[in-house]
Design a protein around this motif. Structure first.
Motif, PDB file in Angstrom:
ATOM      1  N   ARG A 225       6.472  60.893 115.668  1.00 26.76           N
ATOM      2  CA  ARG A 225       7.202  60.737 115.038  1.00 26.76           C
ATOM      3  C   ARG A 225       8.664  61.584 114.800  1.00 26.76           C
ATOM      4  O   ARG A 225       9.296  61.315 114.921  1.00 26.76           O
ATOM      5  CB  ARG A 225       6.981  61.283 113.806  1.00 26.76           C
ATOM      6  CG  ARG A 225       6.024  59.845 113.039  1.00 26.76           C
ATOM      7  CD  ARG A 225       5.161  59.473 111.880  1.00 26.76           C
ATOM      8  NE  ARG A 225       4.967  60.883 110.199  1.00 26.76           N
ATOM      9  CZ  ARG A 225       5.293  60.490 109.695  1.00 26.76           C
ATOM     10  NH1 ARG A 225       5.948  58.672 109.514  1.00 26.76           N
ATOM     11  NH2 ARG A 225       5.978  61.290 108.310  1.00 26.76           N
ATOM     12  N   CYS A 226       8.009  62.682 115.542  1.00 34.35           N
ATOM     13  CA  CYS A 226       9.291  63.553 115.367  1.00 34.35           C
ATOM     14  C   CYS A 226      10.252  63.557 117.251  1.00 34.35           C
ATOM     15  O   CYS A 226      11.170  62.906 117.049  1.00 34.35           O
ATOM     16  CB  CYS A 226       8.499  64.727 116.529  1.00 34.35           C
ATOM     17  SG  CYS A 226       7.349  65.988 115.305  1.00 34.35           S
ATOM     18  N   LEU A 229      12.233  60.991 115.222  1.00 39.68           N
ATOM     19  CA  LEU A 229      13.533  61.427 114.962  1.00 39.68           C
ATOM     20  C   LEU A 229      15.078  62.025 115.751  1.00 39.68           C
ATOM     21  O   LEU A 229      15.907  61.982 115.336  1.00 39.68           O
ATOM     22  CB  LEU A 229      13.379  62.509 113.580  1.00 39.68           C
ATOM     23  CG  LEU A 229      11.992  61.805 112.512  1.00 39.68           C
ATOM     24  CD1 LEU A 229      12.196  63.127 111.899  1.00 39.68           C
ATOM     25  CD2 LEU A 229      13.028  61.263 111.807  1.00 39.68           C
ATOM     26  N   ARG A 233      18.008  59.938 115.632  1.00 39.85           N
ATOM     27  CA  ARG A 233      18.534  60.744 114.726  1.00 39.85           C
ATOM     28  C   ARG A 233      20.138  60.468 113.428  1.00 39.85           C
ATOM     29  O   ARG A 233      20.177  60.289 112.868  1.00 39.85           O
ATOM     30  CB  ARG A 233      19.485  61.919 115.031  1.00 39.85           C
ATOM     31  CG  ARG A 233      19.569  63.312 114.289  1.00 39.85           C
ATOM     32  CD  ARG A 233      19.241  64.414 114.615  1.00 39.85           C
ATOM     33  NE  ARG A 233      18.221  64.868 115.193  1.00 39.85           N
ATOM     34  CZ  ARG A 233      17.368  65.575 115.879  1.00 39.85           C
ATOM     35  NH1 ARG A 233      18.651  65.724 116.912  1.00 39.85           N
ATOM     36  NH2 ARG A 233      16.595  66.153 116.386  1.00 39.85           N
ATOM     37  N   PHE A 242      17.157  60.489 104.936  1.00 42.96           N
ATOM     38  CA  PHE A 242      16.597  61.294 104.480  1.00 42.96           C
ATOM     39  C   PHE A 242      18.169  61.463 103.494  1.00 42.96           C
ATOM     40  O   PHE A 242      18.025  62.758 103.469  1.00 42.96           O
ATOM     41  CB  PHE A 242      17.256  62.212 105.692  1.00 42.96           C
ATOM     42  CG  PHE A 242      15.925  62.384 106.595  1.00 42.96           C
ATOM     43  CD1 PHE A 242      14.264  63.155 105.686  1.00 42.96           C
ATOM     44  CD2 PHE A 242      15.538  61.684 107.678  1.00 42.96           C
ATOM     45  CE1 PHE A 242      13.719  63.385 107.299  1.00 42.96           C
ATOM     46  CE2 PHE A 242      13.975  61.619 108.097  1.00 42.96           C
ATOM     47  CZ  PHE A 242      13.094  61.811 107.816  1.00 42.96           C
TER      48      PHE A 242
ATOM     49  N   ARG B  42       7.875  69.592 114.236  1.00 42.66           N
ATOM     50  CA  ARG B  42       8.229  68.094 112.648  1.00 42.66           C
ATOM     51  C   ARG B  42       9.866  68.339 111.654  1.00 42.66           C
ATOM     52  O   ARG B  42      10.523  68.060 111.916  1.00 42.66           O
ATOM     53  CB  ARG B  42       7.384  67.765 112.600  1.00 42.66           C
ATOM     54  CG  ARG B  42       7.516  67.156 111.304  1.00 42.66           C
ATOM     55  CD  ARG B  42       6.207  65.571 110.605  1.00 42.66           C
ATOM     56  NE  ARG B  42       6.362  65.255 109.855  1.00 42.66           N
ATOM     57  CZ  ARG B  42       6.976  64.118 109.474  1.00 42.66           C
ATOM     58  NH1 ARG B  42       7.619  63.867 110.436  1.00 42.66           N
ATOM     59  NH2 ARG B  42       7.051  63.464 108.206  1.00 42.66           N
ATOM     60  N   SER B  43       9.519  69.905 111.292  1.00 41.63           N
ATOM     61  CA  SER B  43      10.237  70.418 110.244  1.00 41.63           C
ATOM     62  C   SER B  43      11.839  70.335 110.895  1.00 41.63           C
ATOM     63  O   SER B  43      12.299  70.366 109.847  1.00 41.63           O
ATOM     64  CB  SER B  43       9.599  71.754 109.922  1.00 41.63           C
ATOM     65  OG  SER B  43       9.535  72.638 110.955  1.00 41.63           O
ATOM     66  N   ILE B  46      13.040  67.006 110.962  1.00 47.24           N
ATOM     67  CA  ILE B  46      13.607  66.884 109.474  1.00 47.24           C
ATOM     68  C   ILE B  46      14.644  66.871 108.872  1.00 47.24           C
ATOM     69  O   ILE B  46      15.602  66.833 108.373  1.00 47.24           O
ATOM     70  CB  ILE B  46      12.507  67.401 108.262  1.00 47.24           C
ATOM     71  CG1 ILE B  46      11.047  65.859 109.148  1.00 47.24           C
ATOM     72  CG2 ILE B  46      12.652  66.898 107.211  1.00 47.24           C
ATOM     73  CD1 ILE B  46       9.779  66.167 108.352  1.00 47.24           C
ATOM     74  N   ARG B  47      14.442  68.737 109.462  1.00 47.19           N
ATOM     75  CA  ARG B  47      15.845  69.203 108.511  1.00 47.19           C
ATOM     76  C   ARG B  47      17.082  69.036 109.233  1.00 47.19           C
ATOM     77  O   ARG B  47      18.654  68.798 108.916  1.00 47.19           O
ATOM     78  CB  ARG B  47      15.769  70.999 109.025  1.00 47.19           C
ATOM     79  CG  ARG B  47      16.770  72.062 109.290  1.00 47.19           C
ATOM     80  CD  ARG B  47      16.703  73.433 109.459  1.00 47.19           C
ATOM     81  NE  ARG B  47      16.189  73.527 111.519  1.00 47.19           N
ATOM     82  CZ  ARG B  47      18.078  73.648 111.301  1.00 47.19           C
ATOM     83  NH1 ARG B  47      19.421  73.778 110.212  1.00 47.19           N
ATOM     84  NH2 ARG B  47      18.373  74.019 112.988  1.00 47.19           N
ATOM     85  N   SER B  49      17.519  65.738 111.409  1.00 47.65           N
ATOM     86  CA  SER B  49      18.227  64.557 110.211  1.00 47.65           C
ATOM     87  C   SER B  49      18.965  64.585 109.158  1.00 47.65           C
ATOM     88  O   SER B  49      19.547  63.897 108.872  1.00 47.65           O
ATOM     89  CB  SER B  49      16.287  64.013 110.337  1.00 47.65           C
ATOM     90  OG  SER B  49      16.499  63.905 111.435  1.00 47.65           O
ATOM     91  N   ARG B  50      18.022  65.680 108.082  1.00 44.59           N
ATOM     92  CA  ARG B  50      19.032  65.543 106.601  1.00 44.59           C
ATOM     93  C   ARG B  50      20.066  66.385 106.978  1.00 44.59           C
ATOM     94  O   ARG B  50      20.544  65.867 106.208  1.00 44.59           O
ATOM     95  CB  ARG B  50      17.163  66.668 106.261  1.00 44.59           C
ATOM     96  CG  ARG B  50      18.050  66.710 104.998  1.00 44.59           C
ATOM     97  CD  ARG B  50      16.617  67.500 103.856  1.00 44.59           C
ATOM     98  NE  ARG B  50      15.562  66.453 103.657  1.00 44.59           N
ATOM     99  CZ  ARG B  50      14.492  67.200 103.579  1.00 44.59           C
ATOM    100  NH1 ARG B  50      14.383  68.454 103.268  1.00 44.59           N
ATOM    101  NH2 ARG B  50      13.291  66.139 103.300  1.00 44.59           N
TER     102      ARG B  50
END
Lengths: 246, 55, 153
Positions: A225-226, A229, A233, A242, B42-43, B46-47, B49-50
């Motif tokens: 999953r990482c 992303l 992205r 997101f 992961r964080s 996500i950061r 991507s956001r």
């Protein structure tokens, strides 16, 4: 029941599905680990020749199994990705490599910790130990090669070739104790003979192996999953995922 | 403890405490480190991507 | 410090190539010398062992052959592959699993008198795991069955 597997072969649909599966595999890993530790330490009896030191087998053998098994699965995904040019397959291969390398490292370290008190040495260059060390280098080589090439397509292809070349090492590890004389003993568990171990010890080993297996699936899913992303992205679906939340 | 006479017998592992506990310890620590490292990765993913999605 | 992407790539390719080269070297080295991790007493008898350099012999310690010198460190024992035997002398600490009747691998050289002077002694255990009571029962069963086999003869 008909499942459209192709639907799940795209990162976009696999991403949320993997997210739903992760807690289950983590949960199973914890349950099997608790059962495995209980059997390993509370139920399994002392060994007739190695005393309590043999209990290292409960982490050593499952780790060694995983090190070989993960490599085969990784090479399988890599080959699949190479043949079908499937993005997700290559990502799965990439996601498995660090976990496989870690189990190889653990097999080597726990083996060393077992060899010192029992054989009288931390390390020997026999066929079993040498081929397992080569497996660690294959994993590390795969990881380094993948991260060295920026273009994902080219890096996937290069990694896949290396993973497939290295796969010959796995049967060498497995059969090394049969093909050559080694300090390492033969297989306790084999497909052709009854296990050379009492049932309760075997049960401890199987529980620990299942725990490592479930753990490996869980962390590989987290990692894939990482990777999804990181690679996708700038695609629309990730932006949609997101973009809306504040 | 089934066949261990006492807790101290259990911890001493018949004189092989160092080897047995080190083996299990390094395994537990390695798995723990991997889980934590993945949590951080992961964080971060996500950061970023956001960040990209909201600009 | 921030490395240029190109430089980073070169470094990583370098590391990757070095690791593969290391793996290949190990494989080749293993095929050359380590495929034969130890020689058997029969091979020693036939002269199939390397001359002048050290090598390892493996086999079982003959029961009753273990003798300790007065210094408490020097040990004598005999290794057998059930057909031939080799006399071994070793000065040092034996591994915990070293026992008469059990497997052993010794590294060393044969001296002029044919004695194997070991510099390192390792225990080789088998792949069987069971509680002591089960091992005892198995041993007793085996003794009974061999005695019945031997008696009619």
């Amino acid at each position: 029941m008909h499942i459209n597997w192709f639907k799940y072969s795209s990162p976009q649909t696999f991403y949320p599905l993997a997210g739903k599966m992760i807690p289950w595999f983590y949960g199973l890993a914890v349950l099997f680990a608790l059962a495995g530790l209980y059997v390993s330490f509370a139920l399994a009896p002392t060994d007739f020749q190695q005393g309590e030191a043999y209990r290292i087998i409960f982490v050593h053998v499952p780790a060694a199994w995983m090190s070989m098994f993960i490599y085969i699965v990784m090479a399988g995904w890599a080959a699949f990705g190479l043949a079908l040019n499937a993005r997700l397959s290559a990502m799965m291969a990439q996601a498995l490599a660090p976990t496989g390398a870690m189990f190889t490292f653990l097999a080597l370290v726990t083996g060393s910790l077992w060899g010192k008190p029992m054989w009288g040495t931390w390390w020997v260059w026999d066929a079993r130990l040498t081929s397992e060390l080569i497996l660690l280098f294959l994993y590390l080589g795969f990881i380094a090669l993948q991260s060295a090439i920026d273009d994902p397509r080219r890096s996937d292809r290069a990694g896949a070739v290396l993973a497939l070349v290295g796969v010959v090492n796995v049967p060498i590890i497995y059969f090394s104790v049969k093909w050559w004389n080694t300090l390492h003993q033969g297989s306790t568990i084999s497909m052709t003979a009854a296990p050379k171990m009492v049932t309760i010890m075997l049960l401890g080993m199987l529980f620990m192996a299942l725990a490592f297996w479930m753990y490996s699936i869980a962390v590989a899913l987290v990692r894939v999953r990482c990777i999804i992303l990181e690679r996708e992205r700038s695609t629309e679906w990730v932006k949609n995922l997101f973009g809306e939340e504040k | 403890m089934m066949h261990w006479g006492s807790w101290s017998a259990f911890f001493s592992m018949g004189g092989y405490a160092f080897y047995v506990w080190f083996s299990f310890g390094i395994t537990a620590v390695s798995l723990f480190i991997e889980v934590i490292a993945l949590r951080n990765r992961r964080s971060e993913a996500i950061r970023l991507s956001r960040l990209l999605a909201q600009n | 410090m921030k490395l240029k992407a190109r430089h980073k790539r070169f470094i990583l390719i370098g590391i990757g190539l070095a690791l593969i080269a290391l793996a290949a070297t190990l494989i080749l080295n293993a095929f050359r010398s380590n495929m034969v991790f130890f020689y058997t007493p029969t091979q020693v008898e036939k002269g199939e062992v390397p001359k002048d350099t050290g090598f390892r012999i493996g086999g079982l310690v003959v029961p009753g052959s273990l003798k300790r010198d007065d210094d408490g460190l020097t040990v004598h024992f005999v290794i057998t592959d059930t057909s031939k035997t080799v006399q071994v002398i070793y000065k040092g600490i034996l591994p915990d699993l070293f026992k008469e009747g059990k497997g052993v691998v010794a590294q060393g050289k044969v001296d002029a008198s044919g004695l194997f002077v070991a510099s390192e002694v390792l225990a080789k255990h088998d792949e069987n795991y069971m509680p002591p009571e089960a091992a005892e029962a198995l041993k007793r069963a085996r003794e009974n069955s061999t005695s019945t086999l031997v008696v009619p003869k």
